[in-house]
Each structure stands twice: as structure tokens, then as C-alpha cells.
Design a protein around this motif. Structure first.
Motif, PDB file in Angstrom:
ATOM      1  N   ILE A 243     -14.648  79.462 -13.776  1.00 45.41           N
ATOM      2  CA  ILE A 243     -13.937  78.729 -12.740  1.00 45.41           C
ATOM      3  C   ILE A 243     -14.088  79.501 -11.428  1.00 45.41           C
ATOM      4  CG2 ILE A 243     -11.693  77.799 -11.993  1.00 45.41           C
ATOM      5  CD1 ILE A 243     -12.668  76.534 -14.564  1.00 45.41           C
ATOM      6  N   GLU A 254     -10.865  75.201  -2.086  1.00 46.91           N
ATOM      7  CA  GLU A 254     -11.565  74.452  -3.129  1.00 46.91           C
ATOM      8  C   GLU A 254     -11.531  75.241  -4.421  1.00 46.91           C
ATOM      9  OE1 GLU A 254     -15.840  72.124  -3.917  1.00 46.91           O
ATOM     10  OE2 GLU A 254     -15.406  73.028  -1.968  1.00 46.91           O
ATOM     11  N   GLN A 255     -11.453  74.544  -5.538  1.00 49.01           N
ATOM     12  CA  GLN A 255     -11.537  75.206  -6.841  1.00 49.01           C
ATOM     13  C   GLN A 255     -12.054  74.228  -7.877  1.00 49.01           C
ATOM     14  OE1 GLN A 255      -7.729  76.524  -8.420  1.00 49.01           O
ATOM     15  NE2 GLN A 255      -6.659  74.856  -7.465  1.00 49.01           N
ATOM     16  N   GLY A 256     -12.697  74.774  -8.909  1.00 47.06           N
ATOM     17  CA  GLY A 256     -13.243  73.937  -9.963  1.00 47.06           C
ATOM     18  C   GLY A 256     -14.192  74.738 -10.832  1.00 47.06           C
ATOM     19  N   GLN A 260     -20.036  73.433 -10.799  1.00 51.23           N
ATOM     20  CA  GLN A 260     -19.723  72.274  -9.956  1.00 51.23           C
ATOM     21  C   GLN A 260     -19.491  72.698  -8.501  1.00 51.23           C
ATOM     22  OE1 GLN A 260     -16.384  70.040 -11.371  1.00 51.23           O
ATOM     23  NE2 GLN A 260     -16.174  68.851  -9.489  1.00 51.23           N
TER      24      GLN A 260
END
Length: 278
Positions: A243, A254-256, A260
Motif C-alpha cells: 500500500i 492519495e493512497q491505495g 495502482q
């Protein structure tokens, strides 16, 4: 859930009381326009799962290293809470580690959480031998038998690809990459559930960086601990993490999933970070 962070903030300087509200990425600054205090971390919410590797990336001054220091209790929080499952109250529920006293913090660092600093001198005691540094951590975790302590030191030297024959030598006699390996061995000696890494390969030769990163990833899989990795190097983040969190002006923008975020960034700032590397 291993670690849950709620509305965590850190203000440097005398606050006017409006600093957190008047700063952050939405405001385009980490400096309070009223009093000039610096809000290094601004209302961060974050979760870390078991065996997860979370990366934090951002330019210098984004707040990523300060966030790590808050988690490790190297600096005190201004606002917010951090619930670490390994630290439990009398009711069996996770306690807010932001409120730990000194003795509780030492206990957490000796048995549950460890930090790898960019500069090995911050994580090692150069008055001790390489093996002595590991022994210090093993003893702090409760081991008292000399032979078992020695075996642990040898074990973690081997695990981090250090020559066991040099276990009694001073860290001064080791190269920078080897000193970083000793620091990693020391951190892992108490079997922490969460390992924090602050720019772990900065300043090392590229070939040494790759060796260190590969070693960390293998050990994480083998020993099953969670990690939070802070780096300005997207190559490090891509190599190590599951992550990714992107920070600017003390805020998460932003995070993910790492693939991605790095392959299809949504925030303009993340797009700039990624394109600057390509």
C-alpha cells in the motif's frame, strides 16, 4: 487491525489555536498564516494491517518522517490518537500509544515495535560490538541466559548476511551497508510486530541498496511482521510495499495499492512525483 491512527497532528512552534485548521494540502501550506507555526502532520488517518507493508512517499517537508517519529514516540503528538493492538489496557483493548509514559514507551520499543533510521548511528550503540548491539535488544526483551543471547546474536547476523566471525567487532569497522544490516538485525532481535523504516537505503551505493531491499523483503515474509516504509525514492516504495500513501503539506493526498498509485496516479501531485522519475 495492528495500528489505527485517528486525526493525528503535530505542530512545531507556539500554536495560535488555528494552525491545524488553516494549514494542510487543501490550504496549500504547512505554515500557519496567523502565527507562523509549522504543522508537520495534519489530521492524518491511517490503518496498518497484520503483515502489511505500507509505504509513505512525498517531497522533503511533506511530513512523512515526522509521522514515523510520532508513531515511534520519538516526538510527542499535538492532537490525535494511535491505537496499537500489541499495547493493551486492563480491559484487553488497544491503548492510545500517544499517551504512553516513558516506561511504557521503552517496553513497546523493546518488545513490539522497532525503528530503522537512515543514519545507522541513530539506531546503533557504537560503544558496543555488532553482536553486542543485538544482545542489548535481546536482553531488553527479557532474555538472561548468556548462551541463548549469543546464539540470538549469531542467528540475526546470519539472517542479515553478516559474517558471524566479525560479531565481536565494533560497528565502526563495518561498511555503511553492513552497519545498516546490523541495525536491521538489532531491530528484529526482539521480534517486533511493526517495523518502521525511515529512508533505509539513502546514501548507500545502488548495488548495496538493492541487496538491503531484497533482504528486508525476504525477512518480512519469513518473520511475518508489518512495516511502514518512508522514502522519497519511488523505486524503494515499488520494491517493498503493498500500500502507498502520498503526503504533501502534512496531509495525505492519495493512497491505495502501490501498483495502482504508481501506475495510474489520480492526484496531480502524485502524477508529478511519478513523472519526475520516469
Amino acid at each position: 487491525m495492528l495500528l489505527e491512527i485517528e486525526n493525528l497532528s503535530k505542530v512545531y512552534g507556539k500554536s495560535c489555536g488555528q494552525c491545524i485548521a488553516l494549514t494542510g494540502d487543501d490550504m496549500g501550506t504547512a505554515i500557519c498564516p496567523v502565527c507562523g507555526a509549522v504543522v508537520a502532520v495534519n489530521r492524518i488517518n491511517l490503518r496498518v494491517e497484520d503483515n502489511e507493508v505500507l509505504g509513505i512517499v512525498g517531497e522533503s517537508g511533506s511530513g512523512k518522517s515526522t509521522l514515523l517519529q510520532l508513531i515511534y514516540r520519538d516526538t510527542k503528538t499535538t492532537e490525535g490518537k494511535m491505537f496499537f493492538r500489541e499495547m493493551q489496557g486492563e480491559d484487553g483493548e488497544p491503548v492510545d500509544i500517544a499517551g504512553l509514559n516513558m516506561m511504557e514507551t521503552v517496553l513497546m520499543r523493546n518488545t513490539m515495535m522497532a525503528m530503522i533510521y537512515q543514519n545507522p548511528r541513530l539506531g546503533l550503540n557504537f560503544l558496543f560490538s555488532g553482536g553486542g548491539n543485538i544482545a542489548e535488544k535481546v536482553i531488553a526483551a527479557g532474555q538472561r541466559n548468556y548462551e541463548d543471547i549469543r546464539k540470538s546474536a549469531c542467528y540475526f547476523f546470519e539472517k542479515t548476511d553478516l559474517p558471524v566471525s566479525r560479531i565481536d567487532q565494533s560497528p565502526e569497522t563495518f561498511s555503511g551497508g553492513q552497519q545498516q544490516r546490523i541495525q536491521i538485525a538489532k531491530a528484529l532481535a526482539a521480534s517486533p510486530r511493526l517495523l518502521l523504516l525511515d529512508e533505509p537505503t539513502t546514501g548507500l551505493d545502488v548495488s548495496v541498496q538493492a541487496q538491503i531491499l531484497d533482504m528486508i523483503r525476504v525477512l518480512q515474509k519469513e518473520l511475518s511482521f508489518s512495516m511502514i516504509v518512508v522514502s522519497h525514492d519511488l523505486g524503494v516504495i515499488r520494491h517493498l510495499t503493498d500500500i502507498t500513501v502520498v503526503m504533501r503539506n502534512g496531509s495525505i493526498v492519495e493512497q491505495g495499492l502501490t501498483d495502482q498509485v504508481l501506475e495510474d496516479p489520480q492526484h496531480v501531485y502524485t502524477q508529478l512525483l511519478v513523472s519526475s522519475v520516469l
